[in-house]
Design a protein around this motif. Structure first.
Motif, PDB file in Angstrom:
ATOM      1  N   ARG A   1      -8.391  15.238 -28.398  1.00 31.50           N
ATOM      2  CA  ARG A   1      -7.070  15.865 -29.099  1.00 31.50           C
ATOM      3  C   ARG A   1      -7.383  17.570 -28.530  1.00 31.50           C
ATOM      4  NH1 ARG A   1      -3.790  13.564 -33.143  1.00 31.50           N
ATOM      5  NH2 ARG A   1      -4.703  11.478 -33.692  1.00 31.50           N
TER       6      ARG A   1
ATOM      7  N   PRO B   1       4.899  18.306 -30.187  1.00 34.15           N
ATOM      8  CA  PRO B   1       4.596  16.716 -30.227  1.00 34.15           C
ATOM      9  C   PRO B   1       5.952  16.082 -29.926  1.00 34.15           C
ATOM     10  CG  PRO B   1       3.486  17.850 -32.136  1.00 34.15           C
ATOM     11  CD  PRO B   1       4.422  18.838 -31.508  1.00 34.15           C
TER      12      PRO B   1
ATOM     13  N   GLN C   1      -0.342  18.557 -29.772  1.00 37.68           N
ATOM     14  CA  GLN C   1      -0.875  17.987 -30.962  1.00 37.68           C
ATOM     15  C   GLN C   1       0.290  18.653 -32.194  1.00 37.68           C
ATOM     16  OE1 GLN C   1      -3.299  15.967 -31.828  1.00 37.68           O
ATOM     17  NE2 GLN C   1      -3.422  15.690 -29.688  1.00 37.68           N
ATOM     18  N   PHE C   2       0.487  19.934 -31.754  1.00 41.70           N
ATOM     19  CA  PHE C   2       1.296  20.896 -32.809  1.00 41.70           C
ATOM     20  C   PHE C   2       2.429  21.827 -32.257  1.00 41.70           C
ATOM     21  CE2 PHE C   2      -2.913  20.293 -34.639  1.00 41.70           C
ATOM     22  CZ  PHE C   2      -2.806  19.749 -36.060  1.00 41.70           C
ATOM     23  N   VAL C   3       3.358  22.197 -33.041  1.00 41.12           N
ATOM     24  CA  VAL C   3       4.133  23.131 -32.495  1.00 41.12           C
ATOM     25  C   VAL C   3       3.594  24.519 -32.969  1.00 41.12           C
ATOM     26  CG1 VAL C   3       6.438  24.378 -32.894  1.00 41.12           C
ATOM     27  CG2 VAL C   3       6.205  21.822 -33.117  1.00 41.12           C
ATOM     28  N   LEU C   4       3.155  25.434 -32.340  1.00 41.88           N
ATOM     29  CA  LEU C   4       2.465  26.753 -32.612  1.00 41.88           C
ATOM     30  C   LEU C   4       3.061  27.813 -32.070  1.00 41.88           C
ATOM     31  CD1 LEU C   4      -1.326  25.336 -32.484  1.00 41.88           C
ATOM     32  CD2 LEU C   4       0.435  25.420 -34.646  1.00 41.88           C
TER      33      LEU C   4
END
Lengths: 676, 676
Positions: free
Chosen positions: B68, B104, B111-114
């Motif tokens: 990841r 995602p 892995q994430f919305v950032l």
């Protein structure tokens, strides 16, 4: 008392005027005063004992209030208070009061009201900036402990201090607890730095570009005076790392921590409040205090034990032998419920950003939990992002801390957690109105959590509901973030009194709201009546019960009212179906909440009724309801909201706040009757 | 295009399968693709160019999505997207779309919305924790840039990573801009660490207890492959510090920054969007971009330029030659007004926690401002506490940043600023509904600021009002914290169209509210009518004007309505006097706000009318009004609220959002007529 040297100290000038060789005697007198005070009144003694010499040296060398001293999180400021005109409060506490926090309203020597960790360096940077812009020459000093250094903003402060330049003195009080209990990778290197007499690398302060001095014996007042004199008037930021001994002066504290712990325990057992640290680090009392038993223990003290000042006069648990308060009671039950699952659910992890004991996360639990428990130190931001990561990978994290401290990670709550819709559970302790000091109020949590999209906010009104909600939020059935507002003393009291019997029994009358998201999206009709509906959220549910009972009575002028009681169970979604159904045969809807009205929950109900009353389609109003609003109401509904004002309150007893806000049976009942 | 090696890469497996000696060629193809893409489409190219080799090496060595990879603030993830099935979006952007952020929902490799800085290490700790609890062996990698490292939570992450243990690889992308532009004391030691080839102390990562590796040529793909292979499967946290060259591949970027800046400027001048960094640090385009002129410049790009991904398709300023948007327009006017006072008011200090240019704080202004301007780096928490310190010492700080980033310092807003009641001014840019991506929405600012006690929240509806408010908040007349919501494009458009003429002219009808706290506590009656009152807050004031005009028209079925228009001017205090006066001859009150309704401003108006309607004294309702509520209303008032839903929205055009929320002339008018 009152005959020692301290009684002759009326301000810093008196410290300046003492012959240097009398400073140790002054320190000894202060230490005796603190210990005696702690025996009788409790408070945050241990870390203050460690800072006696440093505080005397600060006021010896610097010229407060011209020179400005900022105590992080009001940390260890008792001695400062003693030396700045407030000694009587410690020498003769029966007749003089003093708050547990620094406060400019109390003394010109106090720069800020502070109760949250890690901000002192940044605040001091600001004080120094104005000085520099005006061409002043006063010193600016930040005093910060080793536990506080782990919090986000403290690092930002360190990083910006060097960049800023100019006079700024950071006194880093390192009380040798780092390896044992502090959480974070920096504490190992810090211990080696101490062991080397401040000479070895990596030196984290050097890594932030800061000048650095080390004082090995931080309880040698004359050594400290020399160290502070050496940096007085310095033209750039410098860290003075002082190695102190927490609890020094407690009967056997100087020898080892275990003995000190016993001593602190003795104080506690005497009915007073033992010391804990403004940081969450273990202090001399830690070992004695954390088994969750019914005795008075250090972590009980402060509103959020362990890192804010203890205000003994406001803590209901401060007398020995009392039953557990709601925080520990429900916290322990929650941990017990989770613990039973640890063996088979490796993804279930309890996270505490410090001060676990105050939330019923006992030392014994932590030891048994092993890897299923993580203390992140005073790092709420990391803790929430960490929880989101755990959840993203399929785990089920449960993060426990105080309502007031969740504020410190608001952005992670919104971005990393809610926007990413990761199934973490937040246990919100101490939410709601209380007699807390103004830096630790729980009155703002509904307005904060309840307005974050995609976050389910639950407000259980019984132990059954609480544990059911926790079971659901940590199960595979839940796919998003959930905050559970841990019931407070109002509910615990009602449960103990038998007023709340199996409130978790579902008696839902509306089926217009989908339950796919959350089993508690529907409001629970606890009692079906007519005319008047009382919607009593969370901790105000017992008040709702009593209001309904009072309304049922005829008062001579008026006949009894058969009111409906609704337990909303949550404050994140409008149950439009139930609200619409209530409109059929209720003219008055009353909301009760123990938090700030503005931005809170009741105003959403009021707005829903206002906007649902017309058919033309206010789309946002439709949109925000978890059911659809469609269609006009049969007739107007008058909504009354009861809750807190938008204000900071400081140690005002809850009963007085409730009276102020109309959150009493008499006032709610009177308001309703006046409308009928 | 499409014939290079990249077009044959459909996923990480294809990167694994390439012969090692073809990796440099793949990198070259990616670089060519990025540069071409940047020329045509703009975007966040510079920092991505620096990360080409590292990203190829990551996907060569690791096995995503099993392993990841978390890209901090979605930083530099273009190449990652190319290698994970989304190359077509760059090779053939006319036919394929891709967002600027990891997500995602877009790929299992994300892995994430950032979109907010500094959280990657903490998120990665969470991913690693679940892996360890389950006995997994996948690698977890956080990729973070040097500018991001200055933010609070990043330090918390570093400190907790070492404590946690287990496999965790932190790739620290250091693109050599540190000394020149990064803000903070750590960047000097970091530069010396680079100069030593990663061998010297102090090493900040060692200070946090972390293992450490250094790669001098972070654009040598084979060296990076070796470095990553060496840490693959490592059993403890490690930092891999890679020294990269931002903008590598731009025409002359490899030689020196000035040349690269010129090259980037060329791209910009070509009508495309030049690169900027996910950090606020200067990149190759920085020198070219920040004079506030009308050309397309890097800091214009992103919603909050400089540190979030540019979404060129949504930025109204992305075409050359357009007039300034509201952010820069009003920001520049504000800075000009302040600058005139710098010579005589040394305490007046402008603070920007990064990305000044996007708020009209031009490079030229910054140079002229000298010590009256402070860039704190990406450190909102420090910035707010710093401002409070400046104010406490008598200065007048003005802190400018985006609505979405103020969320990052919510606790300091409440504690250090509001509770301490220090006279700092916050300029809230980009507040309100917009087509922003879901990580940078300004829709939540009213609900955040407006519910903090003791904070004055102003919403000017004209340039005159804006500058008057700024003048007052930074004057000696003001003694507390003030947030000014900088007018948005709706107001700028109305001003340019001549719709708003001297809206600052006071036409107050009510004198029941004390003005001692703030001259804008009274609502302004912009137009006095009857029956219907439109209360149009801030950016919705132009809509209010248009609704009033539309209501005045007869529509055949209905006669024209002579509606009242109210400019509330602020959203922190209820003007009970004006609300009560309106009730005399208005049956309908409509609130308009360009933010989330729940927790927002309109609901306070609704609740006030609901609770003011009875005499028995809801004390909290009285309490929260800045005047007293006393007495019943002459008759019920129907309140309608228009504003945003409680939801995250992602790049939905503002016009569509307004339609969704009923914030159009047609919908508001229709709703009002349906009630009459």
């Amino acid at each position: 008392m009152g005959e020692g040297m301290l009684s002759a100290i009326h301000g810093p000038a008196d410290v300046h005027d003492l012959p240097a060789d009398q400073l140790p005697e002054l320190c000894a007198d202060i230490r005796r005063t603190l210990v005696a005070y702690g025996h009788v009144h409790g408070g945050h003694i241990g870390s203050n004992l460690g800072m006696v010499e440093a505080t005397v040296a600060l006021h010896r060398v610097f010229d407060s209030p011209r020179d400005r001293i900022v105590f992080d999180v009001s940390h260890q400021s008792y001695v400062h208070k003693m030396l700045t005109g407030r000694a009587a409060a410690y020498l003769d506490p029966e007749h003089h009061d003093v708050t547990g926090f620094t406060n400019p309203d109390e003394s010109e020597h106090d720069q800020f009201v502070l109760g949250h960790t890690g901000t002192s360096i940044s605040l001091a940077c600001g004080l120094a900036k104005t000085r520099d812009m005006r061409g002043g020459h006063e010193n600016v000093i930040a005093v910060i402990g080793d536990g506080s250094l782990s919090s986000a903003i403290a690092f930002e402060g360190l990083n910006n201090a060097a960049e800023q330049g100019g006079n700024l003195i950071i006194v880093f009080n390192d009380n040798e607890m780092s390896i044992a209990e502090d959480h974070g990778g920096m504490y190992g290197p810090l211990a080696r730095l101490r062991a080397s007499g401040g000479t070895t690398e990596p030196n984290i302060f050097h890594a932030f570009g800061l000048d650095y001095r080390y004082v090995e014996d931080g309880n040698d007042v004359l050594a400290l005076v020399r160290a502070f004199e050496a940096v007085r008037g310095i033209d750039h930021p410098v860290v003075v790392h002082i190695h102190t001994r927490k609890g020094l002066g407690l009967p056997v504290a100087a020898d080892d921590d275990t003995a000190a712990a016993s001593a602190a325990s003795d104080i506690a057992a005497g009915g007073a409040i033992a010391a804990t640290d403004a940081t969450h680090t273990a202090d001399a009392t830690h070992a004695a205090n954390d088994d969750g038993d019914e005795t008075v223990i250090a972590e009980d003290l402060a509103i959020t034990a362990g890192r804010c000042e203890a205000n003994h006069w406001q803590n209901p648990d401060s007398a020995a032998g009392k039953p557990l308060g709601a925080r520990k009671h429900y916290g322990q039950l929650a941990m017990a419920a989770l613990e039973r699952r640890f063996a088979t659910e490796p993804g279930l992890v309890v996270i505490s950003p410090a001060t676990p004991g105050s939330n019923g996360i006992t030392r014994a639990f932590r030891e048994r939990a092993g890897r299923n428990y993580v203390d992140t130190g005073i790092t709420e931001e990391h803790a929430v992002a960490f929880a989101s990561g755990i959840a993203r990978a399929g785990g089920r994290p449960v993060l426990a801390t105080s309502a007031t401290f969740f504020q410190r990670t608001f952005d992670q709550l919104q971005q990393e957690l809610a926007l990413n819709h990761t199934p973490a559970t937040l246990l919100d302790f101490g939410g709601g109105l209380s007699g807390a000091d103004n830096t630790h109020s729980g009155a703002f949590d509904i307005a904060m959590f309840g307005n974050i999209p995609s976050l389910t906010c639950l407000a259980p009104t019984s132990v059954h509901a609480f544990l059911d909600m926790l079971a659901w939020s940590t199960s595979a059935a839940n796919d998003g973030p959930v905050v559970i507002r841990v019931p407070g003393d109002a509910i615990l009291g009602a449960e103990r009194a038998g007023e709340i019997a199996d409130a978790a029994d579902p008696a839902v009358t509306s089926d217009t709201v989908s339950t796919q998201d959350c089993p508690w999206n529907r409001y629970r009709i606890a009692r079906a009546g007519s005319q008047v509906a009382i919607l009593a959220l969370g901790n105000e549910y017992p008040l709702g019960l009593r209001v309904v009972a009072a309304l049922a009575q005829s008062d001579g002028d008026h006949a009894g009212i058969d009111a409906t009681l609704v337990d909303p169970q949550q404050f994140s979604a409008i149950d439009a179906g139930t609200l619409r159904a209530l409109a059929e045969d209720h003219r008055i809807v009353v909301t009760l909440e123990d938090g700030q009205l503005e931005g809170g929950w009741g105003e959403k109900i009021t707005a829903w009724y206002a906007n649902a009353g017309w058919a033309a389609g206010n789309r946002a109003a439709d949109h925000r309801a978890s059911g659809h609003a469609g269609g006009t109401l049969p007739h107007p509904v008058h909504v009354l909201n009861f809750g807190g004002a938008k204000e900071f309150t400081d140690r005002i007893p809850l009963a007085d706040l409730n009276e102020r806000y109309g959150l009493t049976v008499e006032q709610v009942t009177k308001a309703i009757r006046s409308l009928l």
